[in-house]
Scaffold this motif. Structure first.
Motif, PDB file in Angstrom:
ATOM      1  N   ASP A 190       0.800  -1.222   0.000  1.00 60.28           N
ATOM      2  CA  ASP A 190       0.000   0.000   0.000  1.00 60.28           C
ATOM      3  C   ASP A 190       0.834   1.273   0.000  1.00 60.28           C
ATOM      4  O   ASP A 190       0.266   2.371  -0.025  1.00 60.28           O
ATOM      5  CB  ASP A 190      -0.928   0.017   1.224  1.00 60.28           C
ATOM      6  N   SER A 191       2.152   1.166   0.046  1.00 63.49           N
ATOM      7  CA  SER A 191       2.985   2.367   0.127  1.00 63.49           C
ATOM      8  C   SER A 191       3.295   2.909  -1.269  1.00 63.49           C
ATOM      9  O   SER A 191       3.271   2.162  -2.256  1.00 63.49           O
ATOM     10  CB  SER A 191       4.293   2.052   0.854  1.00 63.49           C
ATOM     11  N   PRO A 192       3.607   4.209  -1.381  1.00 63.16           N
ATOM     12  CA  PRO A 192       3.980   4.789  -2.684  1.00 63.16           C
ATOM     13  C   PRO A 192       5.211   4.113  -3.295  1.00 63.16           C
ATOM     14  O   PRO A 192       5.378   4.100  -4.512  1.00 63.16           O
ATOM     15  CB  PRO A 192       4.277   6.256  -2.341  1.00 63.16           C
ATOM     16  N   GLN A 193       6.055   3.549  -2.433  1.00 61.46           N
ATOM     17  CA  GLN A 193       7.272   2.892  -2.917  1.00 61.46           C
ATOM     18  C   GLN A 193       7.011   1.476  -3.420  1.00 61.46           C
ATOM     19  O   GLN A 193       7.912   0.833  -3.950  1.00 61.46           O
ATOM     20  CB  GLN A 193       8.325   2.827  -1.808  1.00 61.46           C
ATOM     21  N   SER A 194       5.817   0.954  -3.220  1.00 56.39           N
ATOM     22  CA  SER A 194       5.425  -0.414  -3.544  1.00 56.39           C
ATOM     23  C   SER A 194       6.054  -1.400  -2.561  1.00 56.39           C
ATOM     24  O   SER A 194       6.689  -1.007  -1.580  1.00 56.39           O
ATOM     25  CB  SER A 194       5.782  -0.793  -4.988  1.00 56.39           C
ATOM     26  N   ARG A 195       5.925  -2.674  -2.818  1.00 54.80           N
ATOM     27  CA  ARG A 195       6.413  -3.716  -1.903  1.00 54.80           C
ATOM     28  C   ARG A 195       7.756  -4.272  -2.336  1.00 54.80           C
ATOM     29  O   ARG A 195       8.192  -5.305  -1.833  1.00 54.80           O
ATOM     30  CB  ARG A 195       5.387  -4.843  -1.793  1.00 54.80           C
ATOM     31  N   HIS A 196       8.434  -3.599  -3.244  1.00 55.34           N
ATOM     32  CA  HIS A 196       9.695  -4.087  -3.809  1.00 55.34           C
ATOM     33  C   HIS A 196      10.799  -3.063  -3.620  1.00 55.34           C
ATOM     34  O   HIS A 196      10.622  -1.885  -3.918  1.00 55.34           O
ATOM     35  CB  HIS A 196       9.503  -4.368  -5.307  1.00 55.34           C
ATOM     36  N   CYS A 197      11.944  -3.534  -3.110  1.00 54.24           N
ATOM     37  CA  CYS A 197      13.137  -2.681  -3.017  1.00 54.24           C
ATOM     38  C   CYS A 197      14.298  -3.417  -3.681  1.00 54.24           C
ATOM     39  O   CYS A 197      14.534  -4.599  -3.423  1.00 54.24           O
ATOM     40  CB  CYS A 197      13.473  -2.363  -1.564  1.00 54.24           C
ATOM     41  N   ILE A 198      15.028  -2.710  -4.546  1.00 53.80           N
ATOM     42  CA  ILE A 198      16.149  -3.290  -5.291  1.00 53.80           C
ATOM     43  C   ILE A 198      17.390  -3.308  -4.415  1.00 53.80           C
ATOM     44  O   ILE A 198      17.694  -2.334  -3.722  1.00 53.80           O
ATOM     45  CB  ILE A 198      16.410  -2.493  -6.572  1.00 53.80           C
ATOM     46  N   LYS A 199      18.136  -4.399  -4.475  1.00 53.26           N
ATOM     47  CA  LYS A 199      19.350  -4.544  -3.658  1.00 53.26           C
ATOM     48  C   LYS A 199      20.459  -3.607  -4.154  1.00 53.26           C
ATOM     49  O   LYS A 199      20.427  -3.100  -5.270  1.00 53.26           O
ATOM     50  CB  LYS A 199      19.828  -6.002  -3.674  1.00 53.26           C
ATOM     51  N   GLN A 200      21.455  -3.402  -3.286  1.00 53.05           N
ATOM     52  CA  GLN A 200      22.620  -2.617  -3.676  1.00 53.05           C
ATOM     53  C   GLN A 200      23.672  -3.544  -4.286  1.00 53.05           C
ATOM     54  O   GLN A 200      23.926  -4.634  -3.796  1.00 53.05           O
ATOM     55  CB  GLN A 200      23.219  -1.882  -2.472  1.00 53.05           C
ATOM     56  N   LEU A 240       0.745  -6.691   7.544  1.00 52.29           N
ATOM     57  CA  LEU A 240      -0.605  -6.144   7.564  1.00 52.29           C
ATOM     58  C   LEU A 240      -1.568  -7.310   7.733  1.00 52.29           C
ATOM     59  O   LEU A 240      -1.666  -8.184   6.864  1.00 52.29           O
ATOM     60  CB  LEU A 240      -0.896  -5.394   6.258  1.00 52.29           C
ATOM     61  N   ASP A 241      -2.260  -7.335   8.866  1.00 52.16           N
ATOM     62  CA  ASP A 241      -3.140  -8.446   9.202  1.00 52.16           C
ATOM     63  C   ASP A 241      -4.502  -7.887   9.584  1.00 52.16           C
ATOM     64  O   ASP A 241      -4.645  -7.234  10.625  1.00 52.16           O
ATOM     65  CB  ASP A 241      -2.545  -9.254  10.358  1.00 52.16           C
ATOM     66  N   ASN A 242      -5.500  -8.114   8.713  1.00 51.96           N
ATOM     67  CA  ASN A 242      -6.853  -7.601   8.951  1.00 51.96           C
ATOM     68  C   ASN A 242      -6.850  -6.105   9.228  1.00 51.96           C
ATOM     69  O   ASN A 242      -7.531  -5.613  10.140  1.00 51.96           O
ATOM     70  CB  ASN A 242      -7.519  -8.358  10.110  1.00 51.96           C
ATOM     71  N   GLY A 243      -6.072  -5.376   8.437  1.00 48.37           N
ATOM     72  CA  GLY A 243      -6.039  -3.924   8.538  1.00 48.37           C
ATOM     73  C   GLY A 243      -5.134  -3.373   9.618  1.00 48.37           C
ATOM     74  O   GLY A 243      -4.992  -2.155   9.744  1.00 48.37           O
ATOM     75  N   LYS A 244      -4.491  -4.245  10.401  1.00 49.00           N
ATOM     76  CA  LYS A 244      -3.610  -3.805  11.472  1.00 49.00           C
ATOM     77  C   LYS A 244      -2.162  -4.201  11.173  1.00 49.00           C
ATOM     78  O   LYS A 244      -1.917  -5.276  10.620  1.00 49.00           O
ATOM     79  CB  LYS A 244      -4.035  -4.416  12.813  1.00 49.00           C
ATOM     80  N   GLU A 245      -1.239  -3.332  11.542  1.00 52.73           N
ATOM     81  CA  GLU A 245       0.173  -3.666  11.414  1.00 52.73           C
ATOM     82  C   GLU A 245       0.651  -4.369  12.681  1.00 52.73           C
ATOM     83  O   GLU A 245       0.516  -3.838  13.786  1.00 52.73           O
ATOM     84  CB  GLU A 245       1.021  -2.414  11.155  1.00 52.73           C
ATOM     85  N   LEU A 246       1.168  -5.569  12.507  1.00 53.33           N
ATOM     86  CA  LEU A 246       1.656  -6.376  13.619  1.00 53.33           C
ATOM     87  C   LEU A 246       3.087  -6.809  13.339  1.00 53.33           C
ATOM     88  O   LEU A 246       3.514  -6.869  12.175  1.00 53.33           O
ATOM     89  CB  LEU A 246       0.767  -7.617  13.787  1.00 53.33           C
ATOM     90  N   PRO A 247       3.866  -7.143  14.375  1.00 58.71           N
ATOM     91  CA  PRO A 247       5.239  -7.606  14.147  1.00 58.71           C
ATOM     92  C   PRO A 247       5.273  -8.862  13.272  1.00 58.71           C
ATOM     93  O   PRO A 247       4.345  -9.677  13.304  1.00 58.71           O
ATOM     94  CB  PRO A 247       5.753  -7.902  15.560  1.00 58.71           C
ATOM     95  N   LEU A 248       6.343  -9.001  12.491  1.00 57.80           N
ATOM     96  CA  LEU A 248       6.574 -10.213  11.706  1.00 57.80           C
ATOM     97  C   LEU A 248       8.039 -10.594  11.907  1.00 57.80           C
ATOM     98  O   LEU A 248       8.915 -10.174  11.161  1.00 57.80           O
ATOM     99  CB  LEU A 248       6.268  -9.974  10.228  1.00 57.80           C
ATOM    100  N   THR A 249       8.279 -11.364  12.947  1.00 58.20           N
ATOM    101  CA  THR A 249       9.653 -11.680  13.344  1.00 58.20           C
ATOM    102  C   THR A 249       9.896 -13.177  13.496  1.00 58.20           C
ATOM    103  O   THR A 249      10.987 -13.589  13.898  1.00 58.20           O
ATOM    104  CB  THR A 249       9.988 -10.991  14.681  1.00 58.20           C
ATOM    105  N   LYS A 250       8.891 -13.967  13.176  1.00 59.60           N
ATOM    106  CA  LYS A 250       8.999 -15.413  13.383  1.00 59.60           C
ATOM    107  C   LYS A 250       8.087 -16.115  12.386  1.00 59.60           C
ATOM    108  O   LYS A 250       7.011 -15.616  12.052  1.00 59.60           O
ATOM    109  CB  LYS A 250       8.561 -15.767  14.807  1.00 59.60           C
TER     110      LYS A 250
END
Length: 282
Positions: A190-200, A240-250
């Motif tokens: 949903d961000s203006p940058q999209s869900r993709h970032c190119i590596k260095q 993004l889980d059901n409209g809420k931002e939650l940690p994703l660490t596992k």
């Protein structure tokens, strides 16, 4: 006769040396046992036509692999995993992991299929995988993607709601390149940058040669490394889980089948209690 303290000194030194040596040892656990896919599940999405559109809405499903997309083959006398790429899907660990260093090796085969035929060969390492099978393109769970694709190995994709912050510089349109000197940005569907970032930079070996991939995850930070070169550092991994931002660490670890033949071996993992400072500095 030597004093008791002098007699104890060599023993204490031996114990200390042994303890120090133990602390320095790696504690790898093999995720691929070199024989079969014990400890892994397979999941295959719906059949696709040559344009990538599903032929039906019904996935081939969990632990059902009629075309033998995921097999064990020999390479120079060593058992390795072959992923044909003919169907979109993945192998996924049965267990979940957090705070770890994962390492694997991969190389490209010759075959490609469907909309990927004749294009860059594609796969991917999906980590912190949670939720439903087939949440993304009918094939993959929600996760963070360490892209494995010819020329793009190390890129980031947020899969089915995966989100991360990274310092980046705008390339063009919605294309952004990771840069430690860049502005910290949000990468999501949903961000203006999209869900993709190119590596260095570029760390991949020529097609047909083995590559070593290292993934470091601790807390909400992760590091993508290809053949010893840092491709990017991700901060604030979340979902993004059901409209809420939650940690994703596992979560589980998935290895993709995405239209190209690819081989994997030496998949192993060990726990870590911090991220290597020298990698974050890069």
């Amino acid at each position: 006769m030597k004093p008791a303290k002098l007699l104890l000194l060599p023993i204490l030194c031996a114990i200390l040396f042994g303890f120090t040596t133990f602390l320095k040892k790696d504690h790898w656990k093999q995720l691929f046992n070199g024989k079969d896919l014990t400890g892994w599940d397979t999941y295959i999405g719906p059949d696709l036509d040559d344009t990538g559109k599903p032929i039906s809405s019904t996935p081939i499903g969990l632990n059902n692999d009629p075309r033998h997309v995921f097999t064990i083959v020999k390479d120079n006398g060593e058992n390795i995993i072959r992923i044909s790429g003919e169907n979109w899907g993945a192998i996924s660990t049965k267990a979940e992991y957090e705070n770890y260093h994962l390492q694997l090796q991969f190389k490209w085969g010759a075959l490609s299929w469907g909309q990927k035929k004749g294009k860059k060969k594609d796969s991917g390492l999906l980590y912190h995988s949670v939720g439903k099978y087939g949440a993304d393109y009918g094939a993959w769970m929600r996760s963070q993607e360490f892209q494995i694709e010819e020329g793009n190995c190390g890129d980031y994709w947020g899969v089915a709601g995966g989100i991360a912050d990274m310092p980046a510089i705008k390339k063009s349109g919605t294309e952004y390149i990771y840069s430690p000197q860049g502005t910290l940005m949000v990468f999501s569907q949903d961000s203006p940058q999209s869900r993709h970032c190119i590596k260095q930079g570029d760390g991949e070996n020529p097609t047909g040669q083995w590559n070593t991939v290292d993934l470091y995850c601790h807390g909400d930070t992760s590091i993508h490394v290809v053949n010893g070169k840092v491709m990017m550092v991700l901060y604030h991994n979340r979902q993004l889980d059901n409209g809420k931002e939650l940690p994703l660490t596992k979560g589980k670890i998935q290895v993709q089948s995405e239209g190209a033949e690819v081989f994997y071996k030496q998949i192993k993992i060990q726990p870590i209690d911090h991220l290597p400072a020298e990698l974050i500095k890069q």
